[in-house]
Write an enzyme that holds these catalytic residues in place. Sequence first.
Site, PDB file in Angstrom:
ATOM      1  CG  ASP A 113      -0.365  -0.108   2.508  1.00 43.81           C
ATOM      2  OD1 ASP A 113       0.878  -0.167   2.593  1.00 43.81           O
ATOM      3  OD2 ASP A 113      -1.101  -0.117   3.525  1.00 43.81           O
ATOM      4  CB  SER A 114       4.569   1.761  -0.106  1.00 45.01           C
ATOM      5  OG  SER A 114       4.833   0.587  -0.863  1.00 45.01           O
ATOM      6  CG  ASP A 163       0.422  -4.108   1.973  1.00 42.68           C
ATOM      7  OD1 ASP A 163       0.656  -5.085   2.713  1.00 42.68           O
ATOM      8  OD2 ASP A 163       1.209  -3.144   1.841  1.00 42.68           O
ATOM      9  CE  LYS A 167       3.213  -6.094   3.758  1.00 42.78           C
ATOM     10  NZ  LYS A 167       2.755  -4.874   4.453  1.00 42.78           N
ATOM     11  CD  GLU A 174       0.457  -1.638   7.876  1.00 41.84           C
ATOM     12  OE1 GLU A 174       0.094  -0.817   8.761  1.00 41.84           O
ATOM     13  OE2 GLU A 174       0.999  -1.281   6.813  1.00 41.84           O
ATOM     14  CD  GLU A 225       7.765  -0.391   7.596  1.00 40.36           C
ATOM     15  OE1 GLU A 225       6.821  -1.128   7.222  1.00 40.36           O
ATOM     16  OE2 GLU A 225       7.951   0.768   7.171  1.00 40.36           O
TER      17      GLU A 225
HETATM   18  O1  KIV Z   1       3.598  -1.117   1.607  1.00 41.68           O
HETATM   19  C1  KIV Z   1       4.780  -1.499   1.624  1.00 41.68           C
HETATM   20  O2  KIV Z   1       5.573  -1.215   0.725  1.00 41.68           O
HETATM   21  C2  KIV Z   1       5.215  -2.296   2.761  1.00 41.68           C
HETATM   22  C3  KIV Z   1       6.688  -2.553   2.904  1.00 41.68           C
HETATM   23  C4  KIV Z   1       7.388  -1.338   3.315  1.00 41.68           C
HETATM   24  C5  KIV Z   1       6.967  -3.704   3.799  1.00 41.68           C
HETATM   25  O3  KIV Z   1       4.413  -2.706   3.548  1.00 41.68           O
END
Ligand code: KIV
Length: 272
Positions: free
Chosen positions: A52-53, A91, A121, A123, A190
């Site tokens: 989600d980055s 994510d 994924k 969090e 992280e």
């Molecule tokens: O969203 C992302 O890129 C991440 C990584 C930094 C692990 O969760």
Amino acid sequence: MSASKKEYKRVTVKSLIEMKSLGEKISMLTAYDYTMAKIVDGAGVDVILVGDSASNVMAGHETTLPITLDQMIYHASSVVRAIDRALVVVDLPFGTYQSDPKEALRSAIRIMKESGGHAVKLEGGKEIKDSIKKILNAGIPVMGHLGLTPQSIYKFGTYTVRAKEEEEALRLIEDAKLLERLGCFALVLEKIPAALAQQVAESISIPVIGIGAGGGVDGQVLVLHDMLGMTQEFHPRFLRRYLSLHEEMTTAINQYIDDVKSSDFPSENEQY
Ligand code: KIV
């Protein structure tokens, strides 16, 4: 020197667990689009994270919070069309799994059905255990994410190192063990102290993939645009830049502008 490794025609969640048991480090990078994913997969990375980055890197938001499920599915489906070998983890974005396990399952199913990704994924630890269970019960592999969890940035207030104090470190160890017990196939840690990350990696059997978590874990992940030097504003200690693409691309684009303005481009050979 390149490290010795077993050949995997296709990386699966089982391959990652095997890599940990063989002591082979796992390589993971983000990708959000077809062209980049094709390069990353072709280079042989084990896991592609549709993170989600994308909210920051692709859309220019300050945080990861605004990205939507539909947008994540768009990015993930573009990535999936590009890959032949890597495991694609997607994510679940903020707001699509925290409030209710049934909604979490619906979100995960949409990702799997509409993007073709291989795993999701999430969090968090104890507070989202019912959502994780529900998703796992449907046969969807789950990767955990602890430590600095960017979806909670407004609770943390800063992007500084997490779990430096004993209380938070103990909670993180408990959460990591819980995620393993629930059946997560891997865990991202992280921005936490290297010694703590190593302790976690040694105390659970699932692979631990670190970002800013030192070398004592089972693999590493970086944001592709950061490690290629396309982004400029971000300089955390853990980031190794392998290229300076921002400068190189700027030079190339400047040259193109000059060539157009001076009528050097196109030449005789570049026209019909
Ligand atoms: O969203 C992302 O890129 C991440 C990584 C930094 C692990 O969760």
